[in-house]
Design an enzyme around this catalytic site. Structure first.
Site, PDB file in Angstrom:
ATOM      1  N   CYS A  50      -6.431 -40.141 -26.963  1.00 30.48           N
ATOM      2  CA  CYS A  50      -6.703 -39.265 -28.111  1.00 30.48           C
ATOM      3  C   CYS A  50      -5.794 -38.044 -28.146  1.00 30.48           C
ATOM      4  CB  CYS A  50      -8.170 -38.851 -28.151  1.00 30.48           C
ATOM      5  SG  CYS A  50      -8.763 -38.017 -26.663  1.00 30.48           S
ATOM      6  N   ASP A 102      -8.329 -38.320 -37.035  1.00 29.91           N
ATOM      7  CA  ASP A 102      -9.031 -38.734 -35.821  1.00 29.91           C
ATOM      8  C   ASP A 102      -8.857 -40.239 -35.666  1.00 29.91           C
ATOM      9  OD1 ASP A 102     -10.834 -39.520 -33.875  1.00 29.91           O
ATOM     10  OD2 ASP A 102     -12.520 -38.386 -34.675  1.00 29.91           O
ATOM     11  N   HIS A 109     -12.966 -35.360 -26.858  1.00 31.04           N
ATOM     12  CA  HIS A 109     -12.067 -36.048 -27.782  1.00 31.04           C
ATOM     13  C   HIS A 109     -11.187 -35.045 -28.519  1.00 31.04           C
ATOM     14  CE1 HIS A 109     -10.743 -39.346 -30.258  1.00 31.04           C
ATOM     15  NE2 HIS A 109     -11.141 -38.766 -31.377  1.00 31.04           N
ATOM     16  N   GLN A 152      -6.720 -45.060 -32.917  1.00 27.27           N
ATOM     17  CA  GLN A 152      -6.634 -44.989 -31.460  1.00 27.27           C
ATOM     18  C   GLN A 152      -7.264 -46.254 -30.887  1.00 27.27           C
ATOM     19  OE1 GLN A 152      -8.693 -41.724 -29.539  1.00 27.27           O
ATOM     20  NE2 GLN A 152      -8.698 -42.844 -27.597  1.00 27.27           N
TER      21      GLN A 152
END
Length: 225
Positions: free
Chosen positions: A93, A179, A164, A87
């Site tokens: 996100c 992630d 997040h 990201q």
């Protein structure tokens, strides 16, 4: 870093988003109202991804730093077809979590459109290059902003976001945490299609246990209608 409008953890908005990206109407995003076994039974099956929204706290950042230090020595081996991206765009996100969820499920077919085109264009790129490609993708940017404005709260790209999104998926019998803020996928042990939601719930509980006084967690599932 470019800033997008933050997405709200609203299943209706996120469902509309994935359909706009080209996902079949048989797939939707559902709220997971509880992580105990009897509550998980209410979630429609099959579940292809669990999407967790959590607060970025000092405790979590300390854990992330320790985790990164350990993985930098030995990140492990990952399947060649595990789609992972970084990201590089602030507030993206939610979109990154959805891409991770959809790109890693072979049973979810995509119509010609934004996501199918993006995945084809970035299939041979590094995770960092994929993140940059998303930042420069006008179709994704416009789609993200359009849906971000449909939330129940007013979105501001300059507002500091302290939450997040991450995706939990089953890839070849291994539960992965994907992630975009991390340099590597995180392995959370073996899983199966039948036990995935229970196994993912345990990972969500680990996040919550690190911040026992924090209540701002949201769990959603990408499931078939």
């Amino acid at each position: 870093m470019t800033a997008w409008l933050p997405l709200e953890s609203n299943p209706d908005v996120l469902t509309k988003y994935i359909h706009k990206l080209g996902v079949s109407k048989e797939w939707e995003i559902f709220d997971v109202v509880g992580l105990e076994p009897q509550m998980l039974e209410w979630v429609p099956q099959p579940v292809k991804s669990i999407i967790l929204l959590f607060p970025i706290s000092e405790t979590y950042e300390k854990h992330r730093a320790q985790e990164h230090e350990k993985l930098s020595v030995d990140p492990g081996v990952f399947p060649d077809d595990l789609f992972y991206m970084r990201q590089l765009t602030s507030n993206a996100c939610g979109t990154v979590a959805l891409i991770h969820s959809l790109a890693n499920s072979k049973s979810i077919s995509l119509e010609d459109g934004i996501l199918k085109s993006f995945l084809e264009n970035v299939k041979d790129l590094t995770p960092e290059e994929r993140g940059k490609a998303l930042e420069n993708d006008k179709s994704f940017t416009e789609g993200h902003h359009e849906l971000a404005k449909e939330g129940q709260t007013v979105a501001d790209p300059e507002e500091k976001v302290n939450h997040h999104f991450v995706a939990l998926i089953n890839k070849n019998g291994v539960l992965y945490e994907l992630d975009g803020r991390k340099e590597f996928p995180i392995k959370h042990g073996p899983t199966t299609d039948e036990t995935f939601i229970q196994d993912a719930a345990k990972v969500c509980k680990e996040f919550m246990a690190r911040d026992p006084d924090e209540l701002r967690f949201t769990v959603m599932a990408l499931s078939s209608v």
